[in-house]
Motif scaffolding. Structure first.
Motif: not given
Length: 89
Positions: A67-73, A76
């Motif tokens: 699963d890819r995790i977005e650093s922006k999320q 935030d």
């Protein structure tokens, strides 16, 4: 599943219970084995002192690494989180 839907629980209560248990049993233990394998890789001799919360987090990251995790999320969520005050003795 088909046998469970056909079985009458009033006439055959024990068979109905047995079928219910049989339907809820997992077909495979691959997910459990994968979890313990990941846990074994993470919890090495040098990391035995880490806390349970961190170990759980690292295990979940290892199991779900596809699963890819977005650093922006992540940033935030951390920005909204309440800041912990340092403990002064």
């Amino acid at each position: 599943m088909e046998a469970l839907s056909v079985c009458n629980p009033e006439i055959y209560p024990n068979i109905f219970k047995l079928l219910t248990i049989f339907v809820t049993l997992p077909v495979s233990t691959a997910q459990n084995e994968r979890s313990f394998s990941s846990l074994k890789k993470i919890k090495t001799y040098l990391r035995n002192t880490m806390g349970q919360k961190r170990l759980n987090g690292l295990t979940m990251l290892s199991i779900n690494r596809k699963d890819r995790i977005e650093s922006k999320q992540v940033l935030d969520k951390l920005a909204v989180k309440k800041r912990r005050l340092p403990l002064i003795l």
